[in-house]
Design a protein around this motif. Structure first.
Motif, mmCIF file in Angstrom:
data_model
loop_
_atom_site.group_PDB
_atom_site.id
_atom_site.type_symbol
_atom_site.label_atom_id
_atom_site.label_comp_id
_atom_site.label_asym_id
_atom_site.label_seq_id
_atom_site.Cartn_x
_atom_site.Cartn_y
_atom_site.Cartn_z
ATOM 1 N N LYS A 8 7.205 14.186 -5.500
ATOM 2 C CA LYS A 8 7.383 14.152 -4.048
ATOM 3 C C LYS A 8 6.984 12.793 -3.506
ATOM 4 C CE LYS A 8 6.892 19.017 -3.117
ATOM 5 N NZ LYS A 8 6.242 20.038 -2.329
ATOM 6 N N GLY A 9 7.788 12.233 -2.635
ATOM 7 C CA GLY A 9 7.490 10.932 -2.021
ATOM 8 C C GLY A 9 6.381 11.059 -0.999
ATOM 9 N N GLY A 10 5.812 9.933 -0.613
ATOM 10 C CA GLY A 10 4.665 9.953 0.285
ATOM 11 C C GLY A 10 4.949 9.403 1.664
ATOM 12 N N LYS A 11 5.826 10.045 2.431
ATOM 13 C CA LYS A 11 6.091 9.573 3.792
ATOM 14 C C LYS A 11 5.049 10.075 4.775
ATOM 15 C CE LYS A 11 10.503 7.735 4.316
ATOM 16 N NZ LYS A 11 11.337 7.202 5.315
ATOM 17 N N GLY A 12 4.291 11.061 4.411
ATOM 18 C CA GLY A 12 3.223 11.493 5.304
ATOM 19 C C GLY A 12 3.629 12.630 6.208
ATOM 20 N N GLY A 13 2.763 12.892 7.166
ATOM 21 C CA GLY A 13 2.945 14.010 8.083
ATOM 22 C C GLY A 13 3.963 13.735 9.165
ATOM 23 N N LYS A 14 4.008 14.631 10.112
ATOM 24 C CA LYS A 14 4.981 14.545 11.207
ATOM 25 C C LYS A 14 4.449 13.645 12.312
ATOM 26 C CE LYS A 14 6.809 19.146 10.336
ATOM 27 N NZ LYS A 14 7.039 20.459 10.868
ATOM 28 N N GLY A 15 4.507 12.341 12.096
ATOM 29 C CA GLY A 15 4.092 11.402 13.132
ATOM 30 C C GLY A 15 2.595 11.326 13.351
ATOM 31 N N GLY A 16 1.818 11.900 12.445
ATOM 32 C CA GLY A 16 0.379 11.854 12.610
ATOM 33 C C GLY A 16 -0.156 10.461 12.354
ATOM 34 N N LYS A 17 -1.313 10.166 12.942
ATOM 35 C CA LYS A 17 -1.918 8.859 12.727
ATOM 36 C C LYS A 17 -2.581 8.838 11.361
ATOM 37 C CE LYS A 17 -3.526 6.682 16.361
ATOM 38 N NZ LYS A 17 -4.350 6.298 17.487
ATOM 39 N N GLU B 121 0.832 -1.210 0.000
ATOM 40 C CA GLU B 121 0.000 0.000 0.000
ATOM 41 C C GLU B 121 0.869 1.265 0.000
ATOM 42 O OE1 GLU B 121 -2.664 2.048 3.417
ATOM 43 O OE2 GLU B 121 -3.110 -0.065 3.016
ATOM 44 N N ILE B 122 1.935 1.250 0.802
ATOM 45 C CA ILE B 122 2.843 2.410 0.878
ATOM 46 C C ILE B 122 3.515 2.644 -0.470
ATOM 47 C CG2 ILE B 122 5.009 3.226 1.900
ATOM 48 C CD1 ILE B 122 4.048 1.801 4.521
ATOM 49 N N LYS B 123 3.997 1.560 -1.108
ATOM 50 C CA LYS B 123 4.641 1.701 -2.423
ATOM 51 C C LYS B 123 3.677 2.258 -3.453
ATOM 52 C CE LYS B 123 8.320 -1.678 -2.043
ATOM 53 N NZ LYS B 123 8.930 -2.901 -2.572
ATOM 54 N N GLU B 124 2.429 1.779 -3.433
ATOM 55 C CA GLU B 124 1.425 2.278 -4.377
ATOM 56 C C GLU B 124 1.152 3.757 -4.152
ATOM 57 O OE1 GLU B 124 -1.891 -0.339 -3.763
ATOM 58 O OE2 GLU B 124 -0.977 -1.965 -4.935
ATOM 59 N N LYS B 125 1.068 4.183 -2.888
ATOM 60 C CA LYS B 125 0.831 5.602 -2.585
ATOM 61 C C LYS B 125 2.018 6.466 -3.006
ATOM 62 C CE LYS B 125 -2.619 5.377 0.979
ATOM 63 N NZ LYS B 125 -3.045 5.847 2.275
ATOM 64 N N GLU B 126 3.241 5.944 -2.814
ATOM 65 C CA GLU B 126 4.427 6.686 -3.239
ATOM 66 C C GLU B 126 4.433 6.875 -4.746
ATOM 67 O OE1 GLU B 126 7.729 4.523 -1.592
ATOM 68 O OE2 GLU B 126 7.582 5.553 0.343
ATOM 69 N N LEU B 127 4.061 5.842 -5.497
ATOM 70 C CA LEU B 127 3.990 5.954 -6.957
ATOM 71 C C LEU B 127 2.932 6.965 -7.368
ATOM 72 C CD1 LEU B 127 4.356 2.236 -8.132
ATOM 73 C CD2 LEU B 127 5.963 4.113 -8.490
ATOM 74 N N GLU B 128 1.758 6.915 -6.752
ATOM 75 C CA GLU B 128 0.699 7.876 -7.040
ATOM 76 C C GLU B 128 1.155 9.292 -6.733
ATOM 77 O OE1 GLU B 128 -2.847 6.891 -4.900
ATOM 78 O OE2 GLU B 128 -2.974 4.897 -5.803
ATOM 79 N N SER B 129 1.855 9.440 -5.618
ATOM 80 C CA SER B 129 2.328 10.757 -5.199
ATOM 81 C C SER B 129 3.343 11.306 -6.181
ATOM 82 C CB SER B 129 2.933 10.653 -3.796
ATOM 83 O OG SER B 129 3.411 11.898 -3.383
ATOM 84 N N LYS B 130 4.259 10.460 -6.628
ATOM 85 C CA LYS B 130 5.276 10.892 -7.602
ATOM 86 C C LYS B 130 4.644 11.288 -8.920
ATOM 87 C CE LYS B 130 9.162 8.293 -5.788
ATOM 88 N NZ LYS B 130 10.092 7.164 -6.003
ATOM 89 N N GLU B 131 3.656 10.523 -9.356
ATOM 90 C CA GLU B 131 2.998 10.802 -10.631
ATOM 91 C C GLU B 131 2.119 12.033 -10.553
ATOM 92 O OE1 GLU B 131 0.919 7.209 -11.511
ATOM 93 O OE2 GLU B 131 2.756 6.104 -11.965
ATOM 94 N N GLY B 132 1.442 12.227 -9.432
ATOM 95 C CA GLY B 132 0.459 13.299 -9.319
ATOM 96 C C GLY B 132 0.969 14.596 -8.738
ATOM 97 N N LYS B 133 2.087 14.577 -8.001
ATOM 98 C CA LYS B 133 2.521 15.791 -7.302
ATOM 99 C C LYS B 133 3.964 16.161 -7.626
ATOM 100 C CE LYS B 133 -0.623 15.107 -3.461
ATOM 101 N NZ LYS B 133 -0.755 14.865 -2.038
ATOM 102 N N GLY B 134 4.396 15.906 -8.836
ATOM 103 C CA GLY B 134 5.710 16.380 -9.264
ATOM 104 C C GLY B 134 6.882 15.711 -8.584
#
Length: 176
Positions: free
Chosen positions: A83-92, A68-81
């Motif tokens: 940028k990787g998808g590590k998420g917020g600062k420790g948020g749930k 799931e994380i890899k898929e989100k990272e790919l989506e993020s790279k394709e859709g947002k120029g």
């Protein structure tokens, strides 16, 4: 199933002359799974009332979350120029990349009996302990919490625990 995966159990049963198809095995497990979940929830409720609580966690790989994380990272790279998808600062939430198994031992000072719980997922030890403490009766005195170390995340979580139930911290209690 004696710790056997379904395919191995199917082959073992076939060797004994008692065929047990995979679908049948799954229906049997699914049927008793509800009972197991109810027992687990009851153990959490009882464990929350104990006087001493130990906890520790370790990193674990959960393949479905890793995918799931890899898929989100790919989506993020394709859709947002890019940028990787590590998420917020420790948020749930689903943007977290760390996965943990937390072991929690809840012990009674009266009879010495222990309840051992394991929680696996995106929550770290502090958040899993918080979940258990939310089930603690407010009329009980604070439990003694023993842990090998207190991580930065757990220090931050102390702010959350204070209104729930103050905890007496003991450091260097050894590993679980």
């Amino acid at each position: 199933g004696n710790g056997f995966a379904f395919n191995r159990l199917k082959n073992f049963q076939n060797n004994l002359g008692i065929p047990l198809p995979l679908a049948t095995q799954w229906e049997i497990v699914k049927g008793v799974g509800v009972i197991g979940e109810l027992i687990y929830e009851a153990l959490i409720d009882v464990g929350a009332q104990r006087e001493v609580i130990y906890n520790d966690d370790t990193h674990v790989t959960i393949l479905s979350i890793k995918k799931e994380i890899k898929e989100k990272e790919l989506e993020s790279k394709e859709g947002k120029g890019g940028k990787g998808g590590k998420g917020g600062k420790g948020g749930k939430g689903d943007d977290r990349t760390g996965t943990f198994t937390t072991g929690i031992i809840s012990k009674s000072k009266v009879d010495g009996r222990e309840i051992v719980l394991y929680m696996t997922g995106r929550n770290h030890a502090g958040e899993n302990l918080e979940e258990i403490l939310r089930r603690r009766k407010q009329s009980l005195p604070s439990p003694t919490h023993l842990s090998r170390c207190v991580t930065q995340r757990q220090r931050i979580s102390l702010k959350i625990w204070k209104p729930l139930s103050p905890i007496v911290w003991r450091m260097g209690a050894g590993s679980l």
